[in-house]
Motif scaffolding. Structure first.
Motif, PDB file in Angstrom:
ATOM      1  N   VAL A  47      -5.170   4.764  -8.055  1.00 21.61           N
ATOM      2  CA  VAL A  47      -3.977   3.917  -8.535  1.00 21.61           C
ATOM      3  C   VAL A  47      -2.940   4.794  -8.719  1.00 21.61           C
ATOM      4  O   VAL A  47      -2.830   5.786  -9.396  1.00 21.61           O
ATOM      5  N   VAL A  48      -1.808   4.652  -7.916  1.00 20.98           N
ATOM      6  CA  VAL A  48      -0.459   5.464  -8.035  1.00 20.98           C
ATOM      7  C   VAL A  48       0.564   4.546  -8.530  1.00 20.98           C
ATOM      8  O   VAL A  48       1.144   3.547  -7.941  1.00 20.98           O
ATOM      9  N   LYS A  49       1.105   4.886  -9.800  1.00 19.49           N
ATOM     10  CA  LYS A  49       2.365   4.099 -10.427  1.00 19.49           C
ATOM     11  C   LYS A  49       3.599   4.723  -9.614  1.00 19.49           C
ATOM     12  O   LYS A  49       3.677   5.816  -9.413  1.00 19.49           O
ATOM     13  N   THR A  50       4.460   3.815  -9.369  1.00 25.04           N
ATOM     14  CA  THR A  50       5.710   4.006  -8.666  1.00 25.04           C
ATOM     15  C   THR A  50       6.906   3.778  -9.702  1.00 25.04           C
ATOM     16  O   THR A  50       6.673   3.099 -10.673  1.00 25.04           O
ATOM     17  N   ASP A  51       8.181   3.962  -9.299  1.00 20.99           N
ATOM     18  CA  ASP A  51       9.439   3.743 -10.092  1.00 20.99           C
ATOM     19  C   ASP A  51      10.061   2.425  -9.401  1.00 20.99           C
ATOM     20  O   ASP A  51      11.076   2.073  -9.854  1.00 20.99           O
ATOM     21  N   GLU A  52       9.344   1.976  -8.497  1.00 17.97           N
ATOM     22  CA  GLU A  52      10.021   1.013  -7.779  1.00 17.97           C
ATOM     23  C   GLU A  52       9.894  -0.525  -8.653  1.00 17.97           C
ATOM     24  O   GLU A  52       8.943  -0.868  -9.101  1.00 17.97           O
ATOM     25  N   THR A  53      10.929  -1.014  -8.640  1.00 18.85           N
ATOM     26  CA  THR A  53      11.097  -2.312  -9.337  1.00 18.85           C
ATOM     27  C   THR A  53      11.826  -3.421  -8.434  1.00 18.85           C
ATOM     28  O   THR A  53      12.430  -3.031  -7.478  1.00 18.85           O
ATOM     29  N   LYS A  54      11.277  -4.587  -8.667  1.00 14.12           N
ATOM     30  CA  LYS A  54      12.145  -5.916  -8.065  1.00 14.12           C
ATOM     31  C   LYS A  54      12.034  -7.080  -8.661  1.00 14.12           C
ATOM     32  O   LYS A  54      11.169  -7.080  -9.713  1.00 14.12           O
ATOM     33  N   MET A  97     -13.757  11.941  15.610  1.00 13.88           N
ATOM     34  CA  MET A  97     -13.273  13.104  14.533  1.00 13.88           C
ATOM     35  C   MET A  97     -13.308  12.740  13.084  1.00 13.88           C
ATOM     36  O   MET A  97     -13.138  11.543  12.685  1.00 13.88           O
ATOM     37  N   ASP A  98     -13.806  13.636  12.223  1.00 12.30           N
ATOM     38  CA  ASP A  98     -13.872  13.107  10.783  1.00 12.30           C
ATOM     39  C   ASP A  98     -12.576  13.362  10.133  1.00 12.30           C
ATOM     40  O   ASP A  98     -11.765  13.953  10.324  1.00 12.30           O
ATOM     41  N   LYS A  99     -12.390  11.870   9.608  1.00 10.67           N
ATOM     42  CA  LYS A  99     -10.977  11.586   9.018  1.00 10.67           C
ATOM     43  C   LYS A  99     -11.187  10.949   7.470  1.00 10.67           C
ATOM     44  O   LYS A  99     -12.265  10.396   7.512  1.00 10.67           O
ATOM     45  N   ASP A 100     -10.182  11.018   6.890  1.00 10.50           N
ATOM     46  CA  ASP A 100      -9.998  10.252   5.541  1.00 10.50           C
ATOM     47  C   ASP A 100      -9.228   9.187   5.931  1.00 10.50           C
ATOM     48  O   ASP A 100      -8.057   9.288   6.225  1.00 10.50           O
ATOM     49  N   VAL A 101      -9.728   7.870   5.890  1.00 10.55           N
ATOM     50  CA  VAL A 101      -8.975   6.743   5.995  1.00 10.55           C
ATOM     51  C   VAL A 101      -8.623   6.243   4.576  1.00 10.55           C
ATOM     52  O   VAL A 101      -9.333   5.701   4.126  1.00 10.55           O
ATOM     53  N   VAL A 102      -7.179   5.874   4.620  1.00 13.87           N
ATOM     54  CA  VAL A 102      -6.706   5.305   3.377  1.00 13.87           C
ATOM     55  C   VAL A 102      -6.095   4.090   3.347  1.00 13.87           C
ATOM     56  O   VAL A 102      -5.105   3.988   4.333  1.00 13.87           O
ATOM     57  N   ASP A 103      -6.680   3.157   2.779  1.00 15.19           N
ATOM     58  CA  ASP A 103      -6.247   1.774   2.693  1.00 15.19           C
ATOM     59  C   ASP A 103      -5.235   1.438   1.441  1.00 15.19           C
ATOM     60  O   ASP A 103      -5.586   1.959   0.340  1.00 15.19           O
ATOM     61  N   GLU A 104      -4.014   0.969   1.782  1.00 12.12           N
ATOM     62  CA  GLU A 104      -3.048   0.972   0.711  1.00 12.12           C
ATOM     63  C   GLU A 104      -2.623  -0.558   0.442  1.00 12.12           C
ATOM     64  O   GLU A 104      -2.380  -1.088   1.315  1.00 12.12           O
ATOM     65  N   THR A 105      -2.641  -0.837  -0.843  1.00 18.02           N
ATOM     66  CA  THR A 105      -2.012  -2.160  -1.183  1.00 18.02           C
ATOM     67  C   THR A 105      -1.147  -1.932  -2.489  1.00 18.02           C
ATOM     68  O   THR A 105      -1.426  -1.288  -3.225  1.00 18.02           O
ATOM     69  N   ALA A 106       0.105  -2.739  -2.209  1.00 13.12           N
ATOM     70  CA  ALA A 106       1.078  -2.822  -3.189  1.00 13.12           C
ATOM     71  C   ALA A 106       0.931  -3.956  -4.188  1.00 13.12           C
ATOM     72  O   ALA A 106       0.398  -4.979  -3.845  1.00 13.12           O
ATOM     73  N   CYS A 143       9.780  -7.058 -12.050  1.00 15.18           N
ATOM     74  CA  CYS A 143       8.481  -6.580 -11.729  1.00 15.18           C
ATOM     75  C   CYS A 143       8.437  -5.088 -11.324  1.00 15.18           C
ATOM     76  O   CYS A 143       9.220  -4.603 -10.975  1.00 15.18           O
ATOM     77  N   ASN A 144       7.300  -4.386 -11.571  1.00 15.11           N
ATOM     78  CA  ASN A 144       7.013  -2.961 -11.273  1.00 15.11           C
ATOM     79  C   ASN A 144       5.814  -2.959 -10.235  1.00 15.11           C
ATOM     80  O   ASN A 144       5.121  -3.815 -10.309  1.00 15.11           O
TER      81      ASN A 144
END
Length: 307
Positions: free
Chosen positions: A175-182, A205-214, A189-190
């Protein structure tokens, strides 16, 4: 001086009344699903013919009802109102009770003890399962959504191929907190980002696959909630955004809400998570192909970033 005091008391009364009214109400949510974008986000290559056959996007409606002590979240559908009521061009909103959407779930919250109950149909029986708000991997829903993968992505047809092959083992969640608001429906909302990191073979090839959800949440309403219980960090979640699948609050109406509308049905049969898992495993053994199941209301496929 007396007139000023009377005016002040009157203003204070109006303010307190307005605050009290905001303690209950209804929030309308809309989930938008783009199958082609979801497939692309998961590294699935679709033929032009398949893309042409797919709907551009589909939309589902959900409603959150809340009182000072409880809340419920469930699918709704637009129905014709022969009396022209509802104020929406002869349309009225109707709750789809007890999984009427083919495996859809209803969620009931109790604020005092932070309890969450999931209600769903399985084999013609209505079950109630204790759950919680958290950041976790999604659990399979009730049967009725065959041919779906984790998060709700449709299982590709034979002619679809994937450039990404995930390796065994669960992903790492971050979990990554951000400074974005709206502002969403007039509320502050944060933003937090939920990352799911998985090991995979990408074109060999071996990779890290990063799925991101806001995830966008507000503390203005004073209670905890999320359209997807597995995507919650704090406050009331009003938007979950990702490529191909998003759930966003569209409107809010402050009004009185009946207690029965935010109370789990008494006829539901209690079931534990372990009992539910055992039932699902037994049912899956009776089906060939072993299709994996998607998430509940608001279940999400995250956008894919390859490091």
């Amino acid at each position: 001086m007396k007139k000023i005091l009377i005016a002040f008391v009157g203003l204070l009364t109006l303010t307190l009344t307005a605050q009290a009214q905001k303690k209950s109400g209804a929030i309308q949510f809309e989930t938008t699903i783009d199958p082609a974008a979801m497939a692309a986000a998961n590294g699935i290559k679709l033929s032009d013919e398949m893309i042409a056959r797919m709907p551009k996007s589909s939309k589902l409606s959900f409603e959150l009802l809340y009182t000072p002590t409880n809340a419920s979240y469930m699918p709704v559908e637009e129905t014709e109102d022969s009396n022209g009521g509802g104020g929406g061009g002869g349309m009225a909103r109707m709750m789809m009770r007890f999984g009427g959407g083919g495996g859809a779930r209803e969620y009931f919250y109790t604020f005092a003890d932070q309890k969450l109950v999931e209600v769903f149909d399985l084999n013609d029986t209505t079950y109630a399962m204790a759950s919680k708000l958290t950041v976790a991997l999604p659990t399979p829903p009730a049967m009725g959504r065959q041919g779906q993968q984790q998060g709700g992505a449709t299982t590709p047809a034979p002619e679809a191929t994937s450039a990404v092959v995930f390796l065994p083992g669960p992903p790492t969640l971050e979990v990554v907190k951000t400074d974005e608001t709206k502002k969403i429906i007039g509320l502050n909302c944060n933003k937090v980002i939920v990352k799911s990191i998985r090991k995979a073979k990408v074109l060999g090839m071996d990779k890290d696959v990063v799925d991101e959800t806001a995830v966008w949440y507000t503390n203005d309403l004073g209670f905890n909630f999320s359209p997807n219980p597995n995507l919650w960090t704090e406050g009331t979640v009003l938007a979950i955004e990702n490529k191909g699948n998003s759930t966003v609050a569209k409107s809010i109406e402050y009004r009185n809400v009946s207690t029965k509308d935010v109370t789990a049905p008494k006829k539901a049969v209690a079931i534990t998570a372990d009992e539910y898992k055992a039932k699902m495993e037994a049912m899956m053994k009776r089906f060939s192909g072993g299709n994996r199941q998607g998430g509940g209301p608001g279940g999400n496929v995250r956008s894919v970033i390859i490091n």
